[in-house]
Design a protein around this motif. Structure first.
Motif, PDB file in Angstrom:
ATOM      1  N   ILE A 178      17.625  76.609  31.089  1.00 11.13           N
ATOM      2  CA  ILE A 178      18.635  75.694  31.620  1.00 11.13           C
ATOM      3  C   ILE A 178      18.114  75.079  32.914  1.00 11.13           C
ATOM      4  O   ILE A 178      17.265  75.655  33.606  1.00 11.13           O
ATOM      5  N   THR A 179      18.605  73.898  33.233  1.00 14.83           N
ATOM      6  CA  THR A 179      18.359  73.304  34.541  1.00 14.83           C
ATOM      7  C   THR A 179      19.708  73.130  35.206  1.00 14.83           C
ATOM      8  O   THR A 179      20.604  72.478  34.667  1.00 14.83           O
ATOM      9  N   GLY A 180      19.868  73.783  36.333  1.00 21.51           N
ATOM     10  CA  GLY A 180      21.157  73.779  37.008  1.00 21.51           C
ATOM     11  C   GLY A 180      21.018  73.680  38.501  1.00 21.51           C
ATOM     12  O   GLY A 180      20.229  72.886  39.015  1.00 21.51           O
ATOM     13  N   ALA A 181      21.744  74.531  39.222  1.00 21.02           N
ATOM     14  CA  ALA A 181      21.790  74.456  40.674  1.00 21.02           C
ATOM     15  C   ALA A 181      20.434  74.756  41.307  1.00 21.02           C
ATOM     16  O   ALA A 181      20.023  74.084  42.257  1.00 21.02           O
ATOM     17  N   VAL A 182      19.716  75.760  40.801  1.00 27.59           N
ATOM     18  CA  VAL A 182      18.415  76.117  41.377  1.00 27.59           C
ATOM     19  C   VAL A 182      17.364  75.075  41.042  1.00 27.59           C
ATOM     20  O   VAL A 182      16.659  74.567  41.924  1.00 27.59           O
ATOM     21  N   LYS A 183      17.252  74.718  39.790  1.00 28.51           N
ATOM     22  CA  LYS A 183      16.202  73.785  39.339  1.00 28.51           C
ATOM     23  C   LYS A 183      16.357  72.403  39.965  1.00 28.51           C
ATOM     24  O   LYS A 183      15.365  71.678  40.156  1.00 28.51           O
ATOM     25  N   ASN A 184      17.575  72.018  40.331  1.00 32.29           N
ATOM     26  CA  ASN A 184      17.807  70.680  40.877  1.00 32.29           C
ATOM     27  C   ASN A 184      16.968  70.394  42.118  1.00 32.29           C
ATOM     28  O   ASN A 184      16.636  69.247  42.399  1.00 32.29           O
ATOM     29  N   GLN A 185      16.598  71.433  42.863  1.00 30.59           N
ATOM     30  CA  GLN A 185      15.854  71.204  44.115  1.00 30.59           C
ATOM     31  C   GLN A 185      14.403  70.803  43.881  1.00 30.59           C
ATOM     32  O   GLN A 185      13.722  70.419  44.829  1.00 30.59           O
ATOM     33  N   TYR A 186      13.930  70.861  42.625  1.00 30.32           N
ATOM     34  CA  TYR A 186      12.532  70.433  42.420  1.00 30.32           C
ATOM     35  C   TYR A 186      12.372  68.950  42.750  1.00 30.32           C
ATOM     36  O   TYR A 186      11.286  68.506  43.090  1.00 30.32           O
ATOM     37  N   GLY A 187      13.456  68.195  42.684  1.00 31.23           N
ATOM     38  CA  GLY A 187      13.398  66.795  43.077  1.00 31.23           C
ATOM     39  C   GLY A 187      13.221  66.584  44.568  1.00 31.23           C
ATOM     40  O   GLY A 187      13.012  65.451  45.016  1.00 31.23           O
ATOM     41  N   CYS A 188      13.281  67.649  45.361  1.00 25.90           N
ATOM     42  CA  CYS A 188      12.983  67.546  46.793  1.00 25.90           C
ATOM     43  C   CYS A 188      11.489  67.365  47.026  1.00 25.90           C
ATOM     44  O   CYS A 188      11.067  66.887  48.081  1.00 25.90           O
ATOM     45  N   VAL A 189      10.694  67.789  46.046  1.00 28.91           N
ATOM     46  CA  VAL A 189       9.250  67.572  46.094  1.00 28.91           C
ATOM     47  C   VAL A 189       8.993  66.109  45.753  1.00 28.91           C
ATOM     48  O   VAL A 189       9.522  65.573  44.788  1.00 28.91           O
ATOM     49  N   GLN A 190       8.173  65.464  46.541  1.00 28.77           N
ATOM     50  CA  GLN A 190       8.013  64.019  46.426  1.00 28.77           C
ATOM     51  C   GLN A 190       7.060  63.616  45.292  1.00 28.77           C
ATOM     52  O   GLN A 190       5.988  64.191  45.137  1.00 28.77           O
ATOM     53  N   GLY A 191       7.522  62.636  44.506  1.00 29.88           N
ATOM     54  CA  GLY A 191       6.707  61.892  43.553  1.00 29.88           C
ATOM     55  C   GLY A 191       5.660  62.650  42.783  1.00 29.88           C
ATOM     56  O   GLY A 191       5.952  63.577  42.029  1.00 29.88           O
ATOM     57  N   LYS A 192       4.413  62.237  42.962  1.00 25.92           N
ATOM     58  CA  LYS A 192       3.302  62.770  42.172  1.00 25.92           C
ATOM     59  C   LYS A 192       3.095  64.260  42.402  1.00 25.92           C
ATOM     60  O   LYS A 192       2.503  64.950  41.562  1.00 25.92           O
ATOM     61  N   HIS A 193       3.571  64.767  43.513  1.00 26.70           N
ATOM     62  CA  HIS A 193       3.384  66.186  43.810  1.00 26.70           C
ATOM     63  C   HIS A 193       4.217  67.062  42.886  1.00 26.70           C
ATOM     64  O   HIS A 193       3.931  68.251  42.727  1.00 26.70           O
ATOM     65  N   LYS A 194       5.260  66.488  42.268  1.00 27.66           N
ATOM     66  CA  LYS A 194       6.021  67.241  41.272  1.00 27.66           C
ATOM     67  C   LYS A 194       5.154  67.560  40.066  1.00 27.66           C
ATOM     68  O   LYS A 194       5.154  68.686  39.558  1.00 27.66           O
ATOM     69  N   ALA A 195       4.415  66.559  39.593  1.00 26.41           N
ATOM     70  CA  ALA A 195       3.524  66.778  38.451  1.00 26.41           C
ATOM     71  C   ALA A 195       2.434  67.784  38.794  1.00 26.41           C
ATOM     72  O   ALA A 195       2.093  68.668  37.994  1.00 26.41           O
ATOM     73  N   MET A 196       1.895  67.676  40.005  1.00 29.10           N
ATOM     74  CA  MET A 196       0.845  68.601  40.428  1.00 29.10           C
ATOM     75  C   MET A 196       1.373  70.035  40.496  1.00 29.10           C
ATOM     76  O   MET A 196       0.656  70.991  40.215  1.00 29.10           O
ATOM     77  N   GLY A 197       2.645  70.173  40.832  1.00 32.18           N
ATOM     78  CA  GLY A 197       3.251  71.497  40.901  1.00 32.18           C
ATOM     79  C   GLY A 197       3.253  72.203  39.560  1.00 32.18           C
ATOM     80  O   GLY A 197       3.139  73.436  39.492  1.00 32.18           O
ATOM     81  N   HIS A 198       3.376  71.444  38.474  1.00 31.71           N
ATOM     82  CA  HIS A 198       3.368  72.052  37.147  1.00 31.71           C
ATOM     83  C   HIS A 198       2.008  72.641  36.806  1.00 31.71           C
ATOM     84  O   HIS A 198       1.918  73.633  36.079  1.00 31.71           O
ATOM     85  N   THR A 199       0.932  72.056  37.315  1.00 34.72           N
ATOM     86  CA  THR A 199      -0.389  72.618  37.081  1.00 34.72           C
ATOM     87  C   THR A 199      -0.628  73.845  37.956  1.00 34.72           C
ATOM     88  O   THR A 199      -1.353  74.756  37.572  1.00 34.72           O
TER      89      THR A 199
END
Length: 379
Positions: free
Chosen positions: A157-178
């Protein structure tokens, strides 16, 4: 002390209905003055993973965002902004296209672009010690997280906790998955991220939720609730109960409990409705949906299953539904793996092809596909 989660029924997105329900929820929680000072700079962190028709339940609904902005204005808060970092596309443009900007302006709030990345050290982190946060997140005094109730291929699920991943800016979100490729490592990182940005209030739009192939390609389904809490783990635990999902199957619940963000223990959660306090069992009976389409199996990663995982046997994989693929290339562009784990190997007149030896199972491709052409299945 128990973590308090407020559950307020709400059956449509008509502006006054949403406002009345959310106002009641805020009051049941104890009011904003216990959480926020009037002079503080407030940021509403929305879920704007990508642009999509409002009816598809991909993003936090504008009526919920407008209701929060209205309550803040009525309670004397004058410095309010709203935004997110989209997984694909421009969140600021999405806010104008989908009516968020107009809804916010009615109450003196304004949309903001998550433009620059600010390297932010977090030495207290258990799993992650540093984040590339948006400048808008770093410059605010108070974050209010406004999540959408949805399924998620990696974290259930994506809820209250997962929502904060959008605090990571732009391309760094994709890099976080690696950097954090597994559900477990990604979940632990999300807990540290939440502890770092420290939202004061969590609001979940569950009036119309998303089930199935979430968080962007699933199906809208009414859950008819708004949830509020200062404990995101407790809130996501109530979400889990509502959809008859074992809370301890969700990595962010388990690690949220272990790492001190909140609680997923039912005996430590107090659910309050406008009619009074109720048990989690009563939450399921009165407001739950046992047929909600969500992956309920616990992911096995130890012992023999750990060995077969190494050889990529029985692992979940993204698959392309060829007759739904429009060959737009967004999946290829969204892949964070260096050299790409998906490409147009057979030309642009045919669907892209996966290289599963490169694929890290972050499911960014599935998350960003605008045509519901990618599903995640067990192999």
């Amino acid at each position: 002390m128990k973590s308090k989660v407020i559950l307020v029924p709400c059956f449509d997105y008509e502006e006054e209905h949403v406002y009345t329900a959310l106002r009641e929820g805020v009051d049941l929680l104890g009011g904003l003055d216990e959480l926020i000072s009037p002079e503080e700079k407030i940021l509403l962190k929305l879920n704007l993973v990508r642009s999509a028709q409002i009816e598809r339940a991909v993003v936090t609904h504008p009526s919920v965002v407008a209701a929060m902005a209205r309550i803040l204005k009525e309670d004397g808060y004058r410095n309010v902004k709203a935004g997110d970092s989209s997984g694909f596309g421009n969140a600021l443009r999405t806010m104008y296209d989908l009516g968020f900007a107009a809804a916010l302006s009615k109450y003196g709030a304004r949309p903001v672009e998550f433009k620059e990345a600010v390297k932010t050290a977090y030495p207290e982190g258990i799993h992650a010690k540093e984040f590339m946060l948006s400048d808008a997140v770093v410059s605010c005094d108070c974050l209010i997280s406004m999540a959408k109730m949805k399924t998620h291929a990696l974290e259930h699920i994506t809820g209250a906790v997962k929502n904060q991943y959008g605090c990571v800016q732009g391309k760094h979100k994709a890099m976080g998955h690696t950097q954090y490729p597994s559900a477990e490592s990604f979940g632990r990182m999300l807990i540290d991220l939440n502890r770092c940005v420290n939202p004061r209030l969590f609001v979940m739009d569950g009036i119309m939720a998303m089930e199935g192939n979430g968080p962007t390609s699933g199906d809208p389904t009414p859950m008819n609730v708004l949830l509020l809490s200062t404990d995101p783990v407790a809130l996501d635990t109530v979400f889990s109960y509502l959809v008859y999902l074992d809370p301890e199957v969700v990595p962010t619940n388990v690690y949220g409990q272990q790492m001190g963000l909140g609680t997923c223990k039912p005996e430590k959660i107090q659910v309050i409705t406008p009619e009074g306090g109720i048990s989690l069992e009563e939450v399921q009976k009165r407001y739950g949906n046992a047929d909600f389409d969500v992956v309920r199996k616990r992911q096995k990663s130890k012992g023999v299953m750990g060995l077969v995982d190494i050889f990529q046997v029985f692992r979940k994989r993204p698959y392309i539904i060829e007759d739904q693929c429009k060959r737009c290339g967004i999946c290829v562009e969204s892949c964070p793996v260096e050299g790409k784990a998906i490409n147009f190997k057979n030309g642009r007149n045919k669907p892209p092809v996966y290289d599963y030896k490169r694929c890290i199972r972050c499911f960014c491709c599935q998350e960003m596909c605008p045509h519901k052409a990618i599903q995640v299945k067990g192999h």
